[in-house]
Design a protein around this motif. Structure first.
Motif, PDB file in Angstrom:
ATOM      1  N   ALA A   3       0.857  -1.191   0.000  1.00 25.93           N
ATOM      2  CA  ALA A   3       0.000   0.000   0.000  1.00 25.93           C
ATOM      3  C   ALA A   3       0.891   1.238   0.000  1.00 25.93           C
ATOM      4  CB  ALA A   3      -0.921   0.003   1.221  1.00 25.93           C
ATOM      5  N   VAL A   4       0.759   2.050  -1.013  1.00 22.10           N
ATOM      6  CA  VAL A   4       1.517   3.302  -1.137  1.00 22.10           C
ATOM      7  C   VAL A   4       0.519   4.443  -1.041  1.00 22.10           C
ATOM      8  CG1 VAL A   4       2.976   4.686  -2.652  1.00 22.10           C
ATOM      9  CG2 VAL A   4       3.283   2.198  -2.563  1.00 22.10           C
ATOM     10  N   ASN A   5       0.706   5.293  -0.043  1.00 24.66           N
ATOM     11  CA  ASN A   5      -0.270   6.345   0.230  1.00 24.66           C
ATOM     12  C   ASN A   5       0.398   7.720   0.282  1.00 24.66           C
ATOM     13  OD1 ASN A   5      -2.699   4.684   0.656  1.00 24.66           O
ATOM     14  ND2 ASN A   5      -1.558   3.876   2.397  1.00 24.66           N
ATOM     15  N   GLN A   6       0.148   8.509  -0.750  1.00 29.06           N
ATOM     16  CA  GLN A   6       0.559   9.916  -0.830  1.00 29.06           C
ATOM     17  C   GLN A   6       2.057  10.092  -0.560  1.00 29.06           C
ATOM     18  OE1 GLN A   6      -2.510  11.414   1.981  1.00 29.06           O
ATOM     19  NE2 GLN A   6      -3.351  12.538   0.234  1.00 29.06           N
ATOM     20  N   ASP A  19       3.041  12.915  -4.172  1.00 30.81           N
ATOM     21  CA  ASP A  19       1.671  12.459  -3.905  1.00 30.81           C
ATOM     22  C   ASP A  19       1.333  11.168  -4.661  1.00 30.81           C
ATOM     23  OD1 ASP A  19      -0.738  12.698  -2.555  1.00 30.81           O
ATOM     24  OD2 ASP A  19      -1.697  13.767  -4.209  1.00 30.81           O
ATOM     25  N   SER A  21       0.197   7.388  -4.945  1.00 30.18           N
ATOM     26  CA  SER A  21      -0.621   6.408  -4.221  1.00 30.18           C
ATOM     27  C   SER A  21      -1.019   5.278  -5.159  1.00 30.18           C
ATOM     28  CB  SER A  21      -1.899   7.056  -3.655  1.00 30.18           C
ATOM     29  OG  SER A  21      -1.609   8.070  -2.719  1.00 30.18           O
ATOM     30  N   HIS A  23      -1.995   0.596  -4.883  1.00 31.20           N
ATOM     31  CA  HIS A  23      -2.009  -0.640  -4.116  1.00 31.20           C
ATOM     32  C   HIS A  23      -1.669  -1.813  -5.022  1.00 31.20           C
ATOM     33  CE1 HIS A  23      -4.257   1.991  -1.446  1.00 31.20           C
ATOM     34  NE2 HIS A  23      -4.133   1.108  -0.476  1.00 31.20           N
ATOM     35  N   THR A  43      10.499   5.659  -5.694  1.00 29.71           N
ATOM     36  CA  THR A  43       9.302   5.081  -5.064  1.00 29.71           C
ATOM     37  C   THR A  43       9.595   3.693  -4.514  1.00 29.71           C
ATOM     38  OG1 THR A  43       7.854   6.346  -6.546  1.00 29.71           O
ATOM     39  CG2 THR A  43       6.902   4.426  -5.444  1.00 29.71           C
ATOM     40  N   GLY A  56       3.989  11.063   3.515  1.00 31.76           N
ATOM     41  CA  GLY A  56       3.306   9.875   3.051  1.00 31.76           C
ATOM     42  C   GLY A  56       3.892   8.608   3.654  1.00 31.76           C
ATOM     43  N   ALA A  58       4.475   4.093   2.926  1.00 33.70           N
ATOM     44  CA  ALA A  58       4.339   2.847   2.173  1.00 33.70           C
ATOM     45  C   ALA A  58       4.393   1.698   3.167  1.00 33.70           C
ATOM     46  CB  ALA A  58       5.449   2.713   1.144  1.00 33.70           C
TER      47      ALA A  58
END
Length: 313
Positions: A3-6, A19, A21, A23, A43, A56, A58
């Protein structure tokens, strides 16, 4: 699951990733695509705990990488096949990893066989390995802990066509048994053959993501006008997603909606047609065209020193 969020990463004034995001679900292979300098490697390094994000988060199986008690048993990582001890043999390198992860050393031989390194190759020093052999050894290291997740950055570099075909089968089998794969590669046709989902990044931002079939089916509309700037403005005011294309402007909408937006703004069109189904390669070129032209320099991750085509991603 990944899960990568912002996620955002800045180096001084330079924003490498902004930013981001997405999954990656169990049972799937996710192709992570983008031009050089787009932010792919940054990333992936943030996912694997090697680069701290500016903001953010991950997580892997619900936890940041650095909080995993024994990361190699949860996530197998191959980010740089050259980052291996050149003085050890292939078998010694894996034996050290097995000891570190608390894995039975008897599994070393099994994993070497699985990645196609025979007994002769296993006894050879890593410094004598070809790039393709180092890729296989790196993949063996990633698989050694029997993880549920794989994160692989350009794992097919240096492999011959037979090796690429073999790797495709291995990754497909891993996902079909419930594993999660995040795969970065510039071999677009190979990604198209194995991936279930696609995440496309350009200029540090996600420009498209979704199921492979969905993205490739929704090619949208190609439109041209003598006044390109006015046309783009009209489409954007109408809320239609638009990007630059070698054929004109590519709009993620049907031709009728595009024509109505242009007519409402008084923009005369010189071409309006459904985009052709050019596959992943055409989708990639279209989505990243604007990002390619805007990129000012390499993705400043500091991870890849070799001046190769994919040295900076």
């Amino acid at each position: 699951m990944i899960a990568v969020n912002q996620l955002t990463k800045r180096y001084g004034r330079h924003t490498a990733v902004e930013d981001v995001s997405f999954h990656c679900e169990p049972g799937t292979v996710t192709g992570f695509l983008g031009p050089n300098g787009a932010g792919k490697s940054t990333t992936m390094r943030m996912i694997c705990g090697l680069t701290p994000p500016t903001s953010g988060q991950a997580t892997v199986d619900g936890h940041p990488y650095r909080e995993l008690p024994n990361p190699g048993r949860t996530i197998g990582v191959l980010l740089d096949a050259s980052a291996q001890h050149a003085g050890r043999t292939g078998r010694e390198a894996l034996a050290v990893a097995a000891t570190t992860m608390g894995v039975d050393r008897s599994l070393v031989g099994e994993v070497l066989d699985r990645v196609g390194l025979d007994a002769v190759a296993a006894r050879r020093r890593v410094r004598a390995y070809s790039l393709g052999m180092r890729q296989r050894l790196g993949l063996a290291h990633a698989l050694l802990g029997n993880p549920r997740v794989l994160v692989l950055d350009e794992p097919a570099n240096g492999l011959d066509p037979e090796g690429i075909f073999w790797m495709r089968g291995l990754l497909r089998d891993f996902a079909d048994r419930g594993g999660t794969v995040l795969l970065s590669s510039h071999l677009l046709r190979e990604v198209e053959a194995v991936a279930d989902r696609l995440v496309v990044i350009g200029g540090g931002r996600i420009v498209a993501q979704g199921g492979k079939d969905e993205l490739l089916a929704g090619d949208g509309t190609v439109v041209r006008a003598r006044d390109r700037v006015a046309l783009r403005g009209a489409l954007e005011r109408a809320g239609l997603p638009v990007s630059e294309s070698t054929d004109g402007l590519l709009v993620r909408a049907d031709p009728e909606a595009v024509g109505q937006a242009a007519a409402a703004a008084g923009v005369a069109l010189t071409e309006l047609r459904a985009a052709g189904g050019g596959g992943l390669e055409q989708l990639f070129l279209t989505l990243t065209a604007a990002a390619d032209s805007a990129a000012a320099g390499p993705d400043q991750t500091g991870t890849d020193a070799a001046p190769t085509r994919e040295a900076v991603r």
